[in-house]
Write a protein that holds these residues in place. Structure first.
Motif, mmCIF file in Angstrom:
data_model
loop_
_atom_site.group_PDB
_atom_site.id
_atom_site.type_symbol
_atom_site.label_atom_id
_atom_site.label_comp_id
_atom_site.label_asym_id
_atom_site.label_seq_id
_atom_site.Cartn_x
_atom_site.Cartn_y
_atom_site.Cartn_z
ATOM 1 N N PHE A 98 3.379 3.135 3.916
ATOM 2 C CA PHE A 98 2.405 2.593 2.963
ATOM 3 C C PHE A 98 1.837 3.696 2.072
ATOM 4 C CE2 PHE A 98 1.890 0.106 7.006
ATOM 5 C CZ PHE A 98 2.717 -0.936 6.614
ATOM 6 N N SER A 99 1.569 4.858 2.672
ATOM 7 C CA SER A 99 1.044 5.976 1.899
ATOM 8 C C SER A 99 2.038 6.454 0.854
ATOM 9 C CB SER A 99 0.685 7.129 2.851
ATOM 10 O OG SER A 99 0.380 8.300 2.139
ATOM 11 N N MET A 100 3.303 6.638 1.261
ATOM 12 C CA MET A 100 4.317 7.118 0.332
ATOM 13 C C MET A 100 4.579 6.108 -0.781
ATOM 14 S SD MET A 100 5.065 10.142 1.124
ATOM 15 C CE MET A 100 4.646 11.220 2.491
ATOM 16 N N PHE A 127 -4.755 2.802 9.153
ATOM 17 C CA PHE A 127 -5.031 1.390 8.900
ATOM 18 C C PHE A 127 -5.653 1.163 7.525
ATOM 19 C CE2 PHE A 127 -4.448 0.956 13.492
ATOM 20 C CZ PHE A 127 -3.681 -0.204 13.524
ATOM 21 N N VAL A 128 -6.377 2.146 7.028
ATOM 22 C CA VAL A 128 -6.890 2.020 5.658
ATOM 23 C C VAL A 128 -5.730 1.962 4.667
ATOM 24 C CG1 VAL A 128 -8.150 3.210 3.827
ATOM 25 C CG2 VAL A 128 -9.135 3.060 6.120
ATOM 26 N N PHE A 129 -4.722 2.818 4.865
ATOM 27 C CA PHE A 129 -3.558 2.784 3.989
ATOM 28 C C PHE A 129 -2.827 1.450 4.090
ATOM 29 C CE2 PHE A 129 -3.384 7.442 3.186
ATOM 30 C CZ PHE A 129 -3.165 7.354 1.815
ATOM 31 N N PHE A 130 -2.765 0.892 5.282
ATOM 32 C CA PHE A 130 -2.125 -0.400 5.459
ATOM 33 C C PHE A 130 -2.834 -1.474 4.631
ATOM 34 C CE2 PHE A 130 -2.331 -4.463 7.824
ATOM 35 C CZ PHE A 130 -1.010 -4.858 7.678
ATOM 36 N N PHE A 131 -4.145 -1.526 4.714
ATOM 37 C CA PHE A 131 -4.902 -2.536 3.971
ATOM 38 C C PHE A 131 -4.844 -2.291 2.460
ATOM 39 C CE2 PHE A 131 -7.109 -2.958 8.153
ATOM 40 C CZ PHE A 131 -6.735 -4.271 8.399
ATOM 41 N N LEU A 132 -4.872 -1.026 2.039
ATOM 42 C CA LEU A 132 -4.774 -0.727 0.612
ATOM 43 C C LEU A 132 -3.405 -1.116 0.059
ATOM 44 C CD1 LEU A 132 -6.541 2.757 0.435
ATOM 45 C CD2 LEU A 132 -7.431 0.569 -0.376
ATOM 46 N N PHE A 133 -2.366 -0.859 0.842
ATOM 47 C CA PHE A 133 -1.017 -1.234 0.416
ATOM 48 C C PHE A 133 -0.886 -2.751 0.304
ATOM 49 C CE2 PHE A 133 3.269 -2.621 1.570
ATOM 50 C CZ PHE A 133 4.016 -1.995 0.584
ATOM 51 N N GLN A 134 -1.432 -3.459 1.289
ATOM 52 C CA GLN A 134 -1.371 -4.914 1.258
ATOM 53 C C GLN A 134 -2.088 -5.462 0.024
ATOM 54 O OE1 GLN A 134 0.974 -5.941 3.139
ATOM 55 N NE2 GLN A 134 0.009 -7.031 4.813
ATOM 56 N N ARG A 135 -3.213 -4.874 -0.285
ATOM 57 C CA ARG A 135 -3.974 -5.329 -1.450
ATOM 58 C C ARG A 135 -3.220 -5.022 -2.742
ATOM 59 N NH1 ARG A 135 -10.251 -3.599 -2.881
ATOM 60 N NH2 ARG A 135 -10.403 -4.778 -4.827
ATOM 61 N N TRP A 136 -2.643 -3.820 -2.842
ATOM 62 C CA TRP A 136 -1.905 -3.443 -4.053
ATOM 63 C C TRP A 136 -0.681 -4.325 -4.257
ATOM 64 C CZ3 TRP A 136 3.143 -1.417 -4.276
ATOM 65 C CH2 TRP A 136 3.552 -1.014 -5.540
ATOM 66 N N SER A 137 0.058 -4.594 -3.182
ATOM 67 C CA SER A 137 1.307 -5.355 -3.303
ATOM 68 C C SER A 137 1.069 -6.818 -3.669
ATOM 69 C CB SER A 137 2.102 -5.282 -2.000
ATOM 70 O OG SER A 137 1.384 -5.884 -0.936
ATOM 71 N N LYS A 138 -0.168 -7.298 -3.512
ATOM 72 C CA LYS A 138 -0.469 -8.696 -3.830
ATOM 73 C C LYS A 138 -1.209 -8.870 -5.145
ATOM 74 C CE LYS A 138 -0.651 -10.103 1.029
ATOM 75 N NZ LYS A 138 -1.520 -10.619 2.129
ATOM 76 N N THR A 139 -1.401 -7.765 -5.875
ATOM 77 C CA THR A 139 -2.110 -7.879 -7.147
ATOM 78 C C THR A 139 -1.238 -8.600 -8.173
ATOM 79 O OG1 THR A 139 -1.280 -5.725 -7.842
ATOM 80 C CG2 THR A 139 -3.453 -5.790 -6.789
#
Length: 441
Positions: free
Chosen positions: A368-370, A421-433
């Protein structure tokens, strides 16, 4: 290894067997390179923990943590921008681009070494923590050469030649091992001499890699202006600089607080018991370096759904691999501690498998970070650190006072878990924009 190659094939999402084979070889070489690098660090820390007094090794551990802190600035301002901007903007003249990078490296390390040297002088003039002052002084002298080795190794990954990085890492490992035994055999081993040795050991490896990359030994080609590259790096890396400070709070503040509240012996114990988990942590790092340019290309070509799937596969695979490794550490922690340290740290030996959870959380967050970095969203790193740093700092203050070294170790694990887990949630939010969804469509 077969499962590793199979997973690498999935990550590339390529249909041709030739590409499968190429990426499989690159994956293996990348992990070999990280294995050689982690092997050098493992040998260095292991032998120093065995041969130095607990207090002297504690001084080395604190100085090494400080070195890692400054390395974070080097990564934020040079290594990370190079991995993203290099393939995207300068693929037609990578040799010239790399020469410009050497100029930027020189200017940055002069500043970082001066800062570290100033701290060493302050401790020396204070007349306290003699071992720590010498350790910091040695690390200030070694820093330019160590960071140069990390820079040229990253260059190899940018041009998709992990085999070259492996040659450099192998050279470094050989010189480190020989240097350690020479120093110990002549009764010259100390935190100061150890830092000087690893700095000197970096030089032959750097020369090997620079020649193989075509940066030295060939006719000079003018690269892009250093001001231009520096401006691009700052635009990308400024978000990572603040994140570096916060990441240090998350992951290294425990070492400093253990030294302050419990003494240098506790700091040395904390570092020594992390050594077995560092092997898996390097493997996780290797995979991250390997997939970042691929993810950056996917983003640049608009293949965002492909990028998302790759990120998910990377995280699942690395977390599962690290979890299996942590389970092995749990089974063999007691004999492993005896083998490595001859019961020197047996009282806290249970921390060996506990520290194995750090690569688990790191691996989970890596994909998710990468992906977010490849999407040129470095600011999310700052946000992730801004959330995880208070968790690491607060837990360190509370748990160290309650459980000592064990509390410091638990605080480290908490910090890495929150970060992942913060990166996981940020990635999920970005991928659904909507922007991402429209781009995929």
């Amino acid at each position: 290894m077969s499962s590793l190659l199979q997973t690498t094939e999935l990550l590339t999402s390529d249909r041709t067997s030739g590409r499968f084979r190429v990426w499989g070889i690159r994956s293996a070489l990348s992990i070999l390179d990280q294995g050689l690098t982690s092997g050098a660090g493992l040998v260095l820390n292991l032998l120093l923990a065995r041969w130095l007094s607990k207090e002297a090794y504690g001084a080395f551990a604190v100085a090494f943590a400080t070195l890692l802190f400054l390395f974070g600035f080097h990564t934020a301002l040079l290594l990370e921008p190079m991995s993203v901007m290099g393939p995207a903007c300068y693929s037609t003249d990578m040799a010239g681009y790399f020469r410009t990078y050497l100029k930027l490296h020189t200017g940055l390390v002069i500043v970082l070494s001066a800062i570290l040297g100033g701290v060493a002088v302050a401790f020396a003039l204070g007349g306290r923590a003699h071992d720590l002052a010498w350790a910091l002084g040695g690390s200030a002298l070694a820093l330019p050469f160590l960071l140069l080795l990390w820079l040229v190794r990253r260059m190899c990954y940018v041009v998709h030649r992990p085999s070259m990085a492996s040659w450099g890492s192998a050279t470094y490992l050989i010189f480190v091992v020989v240097g350690l035994f020479l120093l110990h055999g002549n009764n010259r081993l100390s935190p100061f001499s150890a830092f000087l040795m690893i700095g000197a050991a970096s030089v032959p490896a750097v020369v090997v890699l620079l020649r193989r990359l075509g940066i030295i030994g060939e006719s000079f080609r003018q690269g892009p202006a250093w001001r231009q590259v520096a401006s691009e790096n700052w635009a990308y890396g400024r978000w990572l600089v603040a994140g570096t400070v916060l990441f240090t709070v998350t992951t290294q503040i425990q070492t400093y607080l253990a030294a302050v509240f419990l003494g240098l012996v506790a700091a040395g114990t904390l570092r020594a018991l992390q050594i077995p988990s560092l092997v898996m942590l390097q493997i996780v790092t290797a995979f991250g370096l390997l997939v970042l340019p691929s993810l950056a290309r996917d983003f640049g070509s608009g293949k965002l759904e492909r990028l998302r799937k790759k990120a998910l596969l990377v995280s699942i695979f690395l977390a599962g691999l690290a979890l299996a490794y942590a389970a092995a550490l749990a089974v063999f922690s007691a004999p492993l501690e005896h083998l490595l340290f001859h019961n020197k740290f047996s009282a806290d030996g249970w921390l060996i498998p506990a520290f194995g959870l750090i690569p688990v959380f790191t691996g989970f967050g890596t994909g998710f970070s990468m992906a977010l970095r490849a999407a040129q969203k470095p600011q999310v790193d700052l946000l992730a650190n801004a959330i995880s740093a208070p968790a690491g700092l607060i837990s360190a203050f509370i748990l160290i006072r309650i459980w000592g070294v064990a509390g410091a170790g638990l605080s480290m694990i908490i910090g890495f878990a929150v970060y992942a887990f913060v990166f996981f949630f940020l990635f999920q939010r970005w991928s659904k924009t909507p922007v991402v969804a429209n781009a995929v469509a």
